[in-house]
Design an enzyme around this catalytic site. Structure first.
Site, PDB file in Angstrom:
ATOM      1  N   THR A  51      36.180  33.056  57.521  1.00  0.00           N
ATOM      2  CA  THR A  51      37.047  32.993  56.344  1.00  0.00           C
ATOM      3  C   THR A  51      36.258  33.526  55.157  1.00  0.00           C
ATOM      4  O   THR A  51      35.030  33.466  55.144  1.00  0.00           O
ATOM      5  CB  THR A  51      37.547  31.567  55.999  1.00  0.00           C
ATOM      6  OG1 THR A  51      36.565  30.912  55.204  1.00  0.00           O
ATOM      7  CG2 THR A  51      37.843  30.754  57.233  1.00  0.00           C
ATOM      8  N   GLU A  52      36.990  34.020  54.167  1.00  0.00           N
ATOM      9  CA  GLU A  52      36.332  34.680  53.042  1.00  0.00           C
ATOM     10  C   GLU A  52      35.515  33.723  52.180  1.00  0.00           C
ATOM     11  O   GLU A  52      34.761  34.150  51.320  1.00  0.00           O
ATOM     12  CB  GLU A  52      37.347  35.425  52.191  1.00  0.00           C
ATOM     13  CG  GLU A  52      38.366  34.524  51.550  1.00  0.00           C
ATOM     14  CD  GLU A  52      39.554  35.308  51.030  1.00  0.00           C
ATOM     15  OE1 GLU A  52      40.656  35.097  51.544  1.00  0.00           O
ATOM     16  OE2 GLU A  52      39.381  36.120  50.126  1.00  0.00           O
ATOM     17  N   ALA A  53      35.654  32.421  52.427  1.00  0.00           N
ATOM     18  CA  ALA A  53      34.872  31.451  51.668  1.00  0.00           C
ATOM     19  C   ALA A  53      33.402  31.467  52.068  1.00  0.00           C
ATOM     20  O   ALA A  53      32.576  30.817  51.430  1.00  0.00           O
ATOM     21  CB  ALA A  53      35.447  30.052  51.856  1.00  0.00           C
ATOM     22  N   GLY A  54      33.076  32.195  53.141  1.00  0.00           N
ATOM     23  CA  GLY A  54      31.682  32.272  53.570  1.00  0.00           C
ATOM     24  C   GLY A  54      31.385  31.477  54.823  1.00  0.00           C
ATOM     25  O   GLY A  54      30.241  31.153  55.113  1.00  0.00           O
TER      26      GLY A  54
ATOM     27  N   ASN B 108      39.683  38.465  44.888  1.00  0.00           N
ATOM     28  CA  ASN B 108      38.506  37.628  45.130  1.00  0.00           C
ATOM     29  C   ASN B 108      37.211  38.417  45.021  1.00  0.00           C
ATOM     30  O   ASN B 108      36.240  37.977  44.420  1.00  0.00           O
ATOM     31  CB  ASN B 108      38.598  36.993  46.525  1.00  0.00           C
ATOM     32  CG  ASN B 108      39.410  35.703  46.487  1.00  0.00           C
ATOM     33  OD1 ASN B 108      39.550  35.086  45.439  1.00  0.00           O
ATOM     34  ND2 ASN B 108      39.936  35.309  47.626  1.00  0.00           N
TER      35      ASN B 108
END
Lengths: 272, 352
Positions: A51-54, B108
Site C-alpha cells: 500500500t502507498e502508506a509504505g 499523494n
C-alpha cells in the site's frame, strides 16, 4: 444448483482472476484489497501486496479500513514511507498492477475521483486524487472496479489518466508503453479497451444482465465484443475465503451501513 | 530554521498550542489516517485559532472538525476519506460551496514531494510527470503557480515536472514514544510522517509514552523526528483516539461513525464538538468522559495485544578503549606508561 453470492462477491472474484502469481500489486481499501487477498489465497500465492502508506509484503487478516491501517497486517516485510513507494518502487518499474475504484470514467478510461459539479462551482469533493494518478500512470496495468460510479461523456474534473484521447496519445504524453487500464469491472459487466483505438468496449456480462441494461448506463455509442463472456460465478472456496476475510465487502456498502449503525446504537445505549 | 536545544520540553497540549501557534500560520499533519494527532488538533479548536493553512495527505475526521470550527481557511489536500460516498454532504463540501475554505488539489506523491524538498532545503524537486495532462496540474487554486512548474531536464532536455519545496510554520505529529527532549519514535505505516515533520520550521510532538533517552539510544533506527526540530513534547495516552496506534490500540470504529454521522448535519455536528472538544479541557478529560459515557470495558476492548519486534543488537566488542587490566586496546600500554612516553618524546609542555 449453483452457488449463491452477492454482487460484490462476483466483482471481487472476477477482479482477483486478473492478478497473476508473482506480481507486485498496489492496493487501496475495499474491493481491491479483497480481490488481492483472494488472489493470493487461491492462484497467486507469491503475489506481493503493497500500500502507498509504505507497507510492503503485507498479509492482512481483515480488510484494512484505509491504506495505513496496520492493525490488520500483524507485520509486513518492508517498512518505508510514501515517497519511497512512489519513487523506489513505482518509478523503478516494480509495480505490475494497480487496482483502482472508479468515481467517473470516460470512453478512454480517464477518471475523476476529485469533484462533482460544474468547473469553478463544484458541489462535492470526492476523495481526491490520493495516489491514483501516479499509480495508473506508471503501474504495468490497472484493474478498475466500479460499484457506485458513472460513465460520462466528459469528466467534471480530470484526476487520473487513462488513454487520454485514445490511440497512442497516452504514450506520446510520456507514460510507459503498454501501461493503462486493462479492464473495468462494474456491477453489470466487464469492459476492456480496444488495442488500437483504446476505446472502451463491452467484453462480458454478469449473469442475468442484458446488453440493453448496460447501454442505458453509458452515454456514448458503446461498442460490443463479437463474443461476450459470461462472468463465472465465484466458487465455494472463493466464497468461504471472502466471507471469512471480508464480510464487510461481501455485504456491500448499504447493508454495511445498517450493520454499523446497529453498533453505534449499541455504543450509545451504554450511555450513563 | 530554529534549533530547539532544551533537554526537557515536556508540556501540556494547551501550553504547546498556545505558545507555538499563531493565527494565520501554515501547518502540516505529519500523520495521516494512522496515528492522527487528534489531541493536538482538538486544542487548536479549543483555543479558537483562526485562518490557518493546513497541508494534509489524507484527511479522515480532523479536516471536517477544523472546517466546522472555522480554524482553517486554506487547505492543501491530496485525499479526504469520505464515509457514505458522494451522496452525503460533508462539512468540507459545505465549506467549499460557501467559500469558507479554499482547497488546493495535489496528489499523494506531489504533496509529499513538496515536503521532502522543503525538508532537504531544496527549492524544488522533480516528480513523476504523468499527471501533466490532468486537472490536478492544469487547474490552479489559491496557491496560483506556486505548486508546479515545468523545466527541461538539464542532462537530457526532456520536459520535467517539478514541485516547489515548502516549509510549513509548524507540524503536528503523534508517535508511540519520545524522550523529554523530543526524539520521536514511530513505527508501522510511515506514510508522510518523516518528511512532513522535517519540512516544518518546528514540530509539536505528542506521544503515547515518554521514555528515558537510554531507550531512544538503544533503538535509534526508530527515531523519525530528531529533538532539535521539536519545540514541545506532550505525553498523551490515547492521543490519537479514535485512530489507531500500533502496539497501543486499534481504531474505534463505532465512535468514528458517531462523528461522521453527526457531521452530516450542522446542528448535530455542533453538539458533537461541544461534547467531545469544548466541554472537556484536555485529552485526559476526553478519555474520562468516554469512560463515563460508554464504560471502561468499551475503551479497553481496543487495546492492542503485544506482537514484539525482535530487538536489534547494538553491542560492539568494546565499550571503552582501556581494558579491565588498565591497558589501552589501541596502544597496548597503561596510562602511566602512556604519560611516561609523552614525557620521553618531549611532547609535554610546562605550565606556569
Amino acid at each position: 444448483m449453483g452457488t449463491r453470492f452477492t454482487i460484490q462477491e462476483l466483482i471481487v472474484s472476477r477482479a482477483a482472476k486478473e492478478l497473476k502469481d508473482r506480481e507486485f500489486v498496489v492496493i487501496g481499501q475495499g474491493i481491491a484489497m479483497a480481490a488481492g487477498v483472494l488472489a493470493r489465497r487461491t492462484h497467486a500465492p507469491n503475489a506481493v501486496i503493497l500500500t502507498e502508506a509504505g507497507l510492503l509484503g503485507i498479509d492482512p487478516f481483515k480488510v484494512p479500513l484505509h491504506i495505513a491501517d496496520p492493525t490488520c497486517t500483524r507485520g509486513f516485510t518492508y517498512s518505508c514511507d510514501m515517497i519511497d513507494i512512489f519513487t523506489t518502487v513505482l518509478n523503478q518499474g516494480y509495480v505490475d498492477v494497480t487496482f483502482l475504484g472508479v468515481g467517473q470514467i470516460d470512453r478512454f478510461g480517464n477518471m475523476n475521483s476529485s469533484y462533482l459539479g460544474e468547473p469553478g462551482n463544484y458541489t462535492t469533493r470526492m476523495t481526491g486524487a490520493g495516489g491514483a494518478p501516479e499509480f495508473i500512470g506508471y503501474a504495468g496495468r490497472a484493474i478498475l472496479t466500479m460499484s457506485g460510479g458513472t460513465f460520462v461523456e466528459k469528466l467534471d474534473y480530470f484526476t487520473s489518466p487513462g488513454y487520454l484521447e485514445g490511440g497512442d496519445s497516452r504514450y506520446a504524453a510520456g507514460m510507459p508503453e503498454g501501461s493503462g487500464p486493462s479492464v473495468l469491472i462494474t456491477t453489470r459487466g466487464v469492459f476492456r479497451f480496444d488495442e488500437v483505438t483504446k476505446e472502451m468496449y463491452l467484453a462480458g456480462l454478469h449473469p442475468g444482465v442484458t446488453v440493453d441494461e448496460i447501454r442505458a448506463e453509458v452515454p456514448w455509442n458503446l461498442k460490443i465484443a463479437d463474443r461476450l463472456e459470461t462472468t463465472p460465478a465465484p466458487t465455494e472456496e472463493e466464497l468461504a475465503i471472502l466471507r471469512s476475510f471480508a464480510p464487510d465487502i461481501t455485504m456491500g456498502r448499504k447493508l454495511q451501513l445498517e450493520v454499523v449503525m446497529k453498533q453505534v446504537i449499541n455504543l450509545l445505549s451504554k450511555g450513563a | 530554521m530554529e534549533k530547539y536545544m532544551d533537554a526537557d520540553k515536556r508540556t501540556t497540549a494547551a501550553e504547546a498550542i498556545g505558545r507555538f501557534v499563531n493565527d494565520g500560520e501554515s501547518f502540516v499533519f505529519a500523520n495521516c489516517l494512522y496515528c492522527m494527532p487528534l489531541a493536538l488538533t482538538h486544542e487548536l479548536i479549543r483555543q479558537g485559532k483562526r485562518n490557518l493553512m493546513a497541508f494534509q495527505q489524507g484527511g479522515i475526521e480532523e479536516i471536517d472538525q477544523l472546517v466546522l470550527s472555522k480554524v482553517i481557511d486554506r487547505l492543501v489536500l491530496a485525499y479526504n476519506f469520505r464515509a457514505g460516498g458522494p451522496r452525503i454532504v460533508s462539512p468540507l463540501d459545505r465549506a467549499i460551496k460557501e467559500g469558507q475554505v479554499a482547497v488546493e488539489e495535489m496528489t499523494n506523491h506531489t504533496l509529499l514531494s513538496m515536503m521532502k524538498a522543503g525538508a532537504m532545503g531544496y527549492p524544488f524537486l522533480p516528480v513523476l510527470p504523468g499527471i501533466k495532462v490532468t486537472d490536478v496540474v492544469k487547474r490552479n487554486g489559491f496557491m496560483g503557480n506556486q505548486r508546479f512548474a515545468r523545466l527541461p531536464d538539464p542532462f537530457t532536455g526532456k520536459d520535467t515536472l517539478v514541485v516547489k519545496g515548502f516549509n510549513p510554520d509548524f507540524a503536528l505529529i503523534h508517535v508511540q514514544r519520545a524522550d523529554r527532549a523530543g526524539n520521536g519514535q514511530l513505527w508501522g505505516a510511515m506514510i508522510n510522517s518523516k518528511w512532513a515533520a522535517l519540512a516544518a520550521k518546528k514540530v509539536i510532538l505528542s506521544c503515547e509514552e515518554i521514555v528515558d533517552t537510554e531507550v531512544i539510544m538503544s533503538s535509534p533506527h526508530l527515531t523519525i523526528v530528531p529533538s532539535h526540530k521539536v519545540c514541545a513534547v506532550v505525553e498523551c495516552p490515547w492521543g490519537a483516539h479514535p485512530s489507531e496506534v500500533l502496539g497501543h490500540y486499534d481504531y474505534d470504529f463505532p465512535f468514528r461513525v458517531l462523528f461522521v454521522g453527526s457531521a452530516a448535519n450542522p446542528d448535530a455536528a455542533k453538539f458533537w464538538l461541544d461534547e467531545w472538544i469544548h466541554k472537556v479541557k484536555d485529552r485526559d478529560e476526553y478519555i474520562e468522559h468516554y469512560v463515563k459515557r460508554f464504560g471502561r470495558d468499551t475503551l479497553e476492548a481496543f487495546r492492542a495485544r503485544p506482537f514484539k519486534s525482535v530487538p536489534a543488537d547494538y553491542g560492539s566488542t568494546f565499550s571503552r578503549d582501556w581494558d579491565d587490566q588498565g591497558y589501552s586496546r589501541s596502544m597496548g600500554m597503561t596510562m602511566q606508561e602512556f604519560v611516561a612516553m609523552l614525557d620521553a618524546k618531549g611532547a609535554l609542555i610546562d605550565g606556569n
